[in-house]
Design a protein around this motif. Structure first.
Motif, PDB file in Angstrom:
ATOM      1  N   ILE A 103       0.853  -1.185   0.000  1.00 53.94           N
ATOM      2  CA  ILE A 103       0.000   0.000   0.000  1.00 53.94           C
ATOM      3  C   ILE A 103       0.894   1.242   0.000  1.00 53.94           C
ATOM      4  CG2 ILE A 103      -1.844   1.233   1.195  1.00 53.94           C
ATOM      5  CD1 ILE A 103      -2.669  -1.543   0.107  1.00 53.94           C
ATOM      6  N   LYS A 104       0.688   2.124  -0.976  1.00 51.95           N
ATOM      7  CA  LYS A 104       1.454   3.370  -1.082  1.00 51.95           C
ATOM      8  C   LYS A 104       1.013   4.336  -0.001  1.00 51.95           C
ATOM      9  CE  LYS A 104       1.697   3.090  -6.095  1.00 51.95           C
ATOM     10  NZ  LYS A 104       1.266   3.725  -7.342  1.00 51.95           N
ATOM     11  N   PRO A 105       1.901   5.122   0.537  1.00 53.43           N
ATOM     12  CA  PRO A 105       3.337   5.107   0.270  1.00 53.43           C
ATOM     13  C   PRO A 105       4.010   3.997   1.059  1.00 53.43           C
ATOM     14  CG  PRO A 105       2.853   6.817   1.863  1.00 53.43           C
ATOM     15  CD  PRO A 105       1.538   6.189   1.479  1.00 53.43           C
ATOM     16  N   PHE A 106       5.065   3.462   0.512  1.00 56.25           N
ATOM     17  CA  PHE A 106       5.827   2.423   1.194  1.00 56.25           C
ATOM     18  C   PHE A 106       7.310   2.746   1.075  1.00 56.25           C
ATOM     19  CE2 PHE A 106       4.404   0.913  -2.971  1.00 56.25           C
ATOM     20  CZ  PHE A 106       5.614   0.826  -3.648  1.00 56.25           C
ATOM     21  N   LYS A 107       8.094   2.107   1.915  1.00 54.98           N
ATOM     22  CA  LYS A 107       9.542   2.314   1.931  1.00 54.98           C
ATOM     23  C   LYS A 107      10.204   1.285   1.018  1.00 54.98           C
ATOM     24  CE  LYS A 107       9.283   3.853   6.668  1.00 54.98           C
ATOM     25  NZ  LYS A 107       9.279   3.394   8.029  1.00 54.98           N
ATOM     26  N   PRO A 108      11.375   1.593   0.490  1.00 57.67           N
ATOM     27  CA  PRO A 108      12.078   0.620  -0.355  1.00 57.67           C
ATOM     28  C   PRO A 108      12.252  -0.740   0.331  1.00 57.67           C
ATOM     29  CG  PRO A 108      13.137   2.744  -0.534  1.00 57.67           C
ATOM     30  CD  PRO A 108      12.094   2.870   0.560  1.00 57.67           C
ATOM     31  N   GLN A 109      12.508  -0.724   1.637  1.00 59.26           N
ATOM     32  CA  GLN A 109      12.695  -1.998   2.339  1.00 59.26           C
ATOM     33  C   GLN A 109      11.403  -2.823   2.359  1.00 59.26           C
ATOM     34  OE1 GLN A 109      15.712  -3.236   3.303  1.00 59.26           O
ATOM     35  NE2 GLN A 109      14.522  -5.104   3.573  1.00 59.26           N
ATOM     36  N   ASP A 110      10.248  -2.159   2.348  1.00 57.52           N
ATOM     37  CA  ASP A 110       8.976  -2.881   2.288  1.00 57.52           C
ATOM     38  C   ASP A 110       8.877  -3.683   0.999  1.00 57.52           C
ATOM     39  OD1 ASP A 110       8.263  -1.669   4.707  1.00 57.52           O
ATOM     40  OD2 ASP A 110       7.150  -0.056   3.705  1.00 57.52           O
ATOM     41  N   VAL A 111       9.326  -3.080  -0.108  1.00 56.80           N
ATOM     42  CA  VAL A 111       9.309  -3.775  -1.398  1.00 56.80           C
ATOM     43  C   VAL A 111      10.206  -5.003  -1.338  1.00 56.80           C
ATOM     44  CG1 VAL A 111       9.853  -3.603  -3.860  1.00 56.80           C
ATOM     45  CG2 VAL A 111       8.846  -1.645  -2.669  1.00 56.80           C
ATOM     46  N   ILE A 112      11.417  -4.818  -0.844  1.00 55.34           N
ATOM     47  CA  ILE A 112      12.375  -5.923  -0.756  1.00 55.34           C
ATOM     48  C   ILE A 112      11.812  -7.043   0.113  1.00 55.34           C
ATOM     49  CG2 ILE A 112      14.689  -6.599  -0.006  1.00 55.34           C
ATOM     50  CD1 ILE A 112      14.482  -4.679  -2.539  1.00 55.34           C
ATOM     51  N   ASN A 113      11.235  -6.704   1.254  1.00 55.72           N
ATOM     52  CA  ASN A 113      10.683  -7.719   2.151  1.00 55.72           C
ATOM     53  C   ASN A 113       9.591  -8.531   1.478  1.00 55.72           C
ATOM     54  OD1 ASN A 113      12.392  -6.787   4.159  1.00 55.72           O
ATOM     55  ND2 ASN A 113      10.814  -5.619   5.222  1.00 55.72           N
ATOM     56  N   VAL A 114       8.673  -7.864   0.778  1.00 56.12           N
ATOM     57  CA  VAL A 114       7.578  -8.577   0.113  1.00 56.12           C
ATOM     58  C   VAL A 114       8.112  -9.435  -1.024  1.00 56.12           C
ATOM     59  CG1 VAL A 114       5.520  -8.265  -1.327  1.00 56.12           C
ATOM     60  CG2 VAL A 114       5.766  -6.978   0.784  1.00 56.12           C
ATOM     61  N   VAL A 115       9.027  -8.888  -1.815  1.00 59.51           N
ATOM     62  CA  VAL A 115       9.593  -9.639  -2.926  1.00 59.51           C
ATOM     63  C   VAL A 115      10.287 -10.895  -2.419  1.00 59.51           C
ATOM     64  CG1 VAL A 115      11.425  -9.587  -4.680  1.00 59.51           C
ATOM     65  CG2 VAL A 115       9.785  -7.714  -4.524  1.00 59.51           C
ATOM     66  N   GLU A 116      11.125 -10.760  -1.393  1.00 63.87           N
ATOM     67  CA  GLU A 116      11.828 -11.923  -0.847  1.00 63.87           C
ATOM     68  C   GLU A 116      10.858 -12.957  -0.296  1.00 63.87           C
ATOM     69  OE1 GLU A 116      14.721 -10.297   1.873  1.00 63.87           O
ATOM     70  OE2 GLU A 116      16.037  -9.706   0.215  1.00 63.87           O
ATOM     71  N   GLN A 117       9.839 -12.500   0.401  1.00 62.27           N
ATOM     72  CA  GLN A 117       8.861 -13.420   0.970  1.00 62.27           C
ATOM     73  C   GLN A 117       8.113 -14.186  -0.132  1.00 62.27           C
ATOM     74  OE1 GLN A 117       5.649 -11.440   3.004  1.00 62.27           O
ATOM     75  NE2 GLN A 117       5.131 -13.256   4.185  1.00 62.27           N
ATOM     76  N   VAL A 118       7.688 -13.479  -1.152  1.00 64.68           N
ATOM     77  CA  VAL A 118       6.934 -14.129  -2.230  1.00 64.68           C
ATOM     78  C   VAL A 118       7.820 -15.099  -3.006  1.00 64.68           C
ATOM     79  CG1 VAL A 118       5.753 -13.716  -4.428  1.00 64.68           C
ATOM     80  CG2 VAL A 118       5.230 -12.290  -2.434  1.00 64.68           C
ATOM     81  N   LEU A 119       9.027 -14.680  -3.335  1.00 62.70           N
ATOM     82  CA  LEU A 119       9.907 -15.547  -4.102  1.00 62.70           C
ATOM     83  C   LEU A 119      10.313 -16.786  -3.315  1.00 62.70           C
ATOM     84  CD1 LEU A 119      12.093 -12.906  -5.965  1.00 62.70           C
ATOM     85  CD2 LEU A 119      10.297 -14.384  -6.935  1.00 62.70           C
ATOM     86  N   GLN A 120      10.513 -16.657  -2.014  1.00 67.45           N
ATOM     87  CA  GLN A 120      10.846 -17.824  -1.195  1.00 67.45           C
ATOM     88  C   GLN A 120       9.679 -18.801  -1.123  1.00 67.45           C
ATOM     89  OE1 GLN A 120      12.216 -16.391   2.596  1.00 67.45           O
ATOM     90  NE2 GLN A 120      14.143 -15.636   1.747  1.00 67.45           N
ATOM     91  N   SER A 121       8.464 -18.279  -1.047  1.00 63.36           N
ATOM     92  CA  SER A 121       7.298 -19.166  -0.933  1.00 63.36           C
ATOM     93  C   SER A 121       6.920 -19.801  -2.263  1.00 63.36           C
ATOM     94  CB  SER A 121       6.105 -18.422  -0.349  1.00 63.36           C
ATOM     95  OG  SER A 121       5.647 -17.441  -1.252  1.00 63.36           O
ATOM     96  N   SER A 122       7.409 -19.246  -3.386  1.00 58.62           N
ATOM     97  CA  SER A 122       7.049 -19.800  -4.685  1.00 58.62           C
ATOM     98  C   SER A 122       8.064 -20.825  -5.185  1.00 58.62           C
ATOM     99  CB  SER A 122       6.862 -18.685  -5.717  1.00 58.62           C
ATOM    100  OG  SER A 122       8.082 -18.036  -5.980  1.00 58.62           O
ATOM    101  N   CYS A 123       9.150 -21.024  -4.451  1.00 60.60           N
ATOM    102  CA  CYS A 123      10.163 -22.006  -4.862  1.00 60.60           C
ATOM    103  C   CYS A 123       9.721 -23.415  -4.587  1.00 60.60           C
ATOM    104  CB  CYS A 123      11.475 -21.731  -4.130  1.00 60.60           C
ATOM    105  SG  CYS A 123      12.236 -20.185  -4.639  1.00 60.60           S
TER     106      CYS A 123
END
Length: 123
Positions: A103-123
């Motif tokens: 949800i905007k506005p978000f911090k760059p670290q929020d993006v990284i956290n979500v990306v890492e979480q999603v990519l780890q769960s999709s492996c």
């Protein structure tokens, strides 16, 4: 191998900020595009590992309809990025089985956290 990410965002400055944060973490951003139609083309050319999708886009298709069409042919995780979150829109997004929301506005670290979480769960 590094994960590939497609950013579908109608605000160029926001898309570039997200891309910069992801590249710093070693991810490959295959494109930053602003319309659903272009997103569909990009997905058919370069099947990314993850899509960050704004709900409001330029062109005929919004992010929800674009995600729906992508899901009909691909099992690519999609994370919605948006400032717009009325109940009707949230209900529509749920139909596409998203992997997450930012949800905007978000911090760059929020993006990284979500990306890492999603990519780890999709492996």
């Amino acid at each position: 191998m590094t994960a590939t990410i497609l950013i579908v965002e109608d605000e160029l400055i926001a898309a570039e900020s997200i891309a910069r944060s992801l590249r710093k973490q070693g991810y490959t951003v295959i494109a930053r595009i602003n319309s659903g139609e272009k997103a569909l083309e990009q997905v058919s050319k370069n099947c990314p590992d993850l899509i960050l999708m704004d709900i409001h886009l330029r062109g005929e298709l919004d992010g929800v309809e674009t995600a729906k069409r992508i899901r009909e042919q691909h099992q690519i995780p999609i994370v919605y990025i948006t400032a717009y979150s009325d109940n009707s829109t949230i209900e529509r997004t749920k139909e596409t089985n998203p992997s997450g929301y930012l949800i905007k506005p978000f911090k760059p670290q929020d993006v990284i956290n979500v990306v890492e979480q999603v990519l780890q769960s999709s492996c």
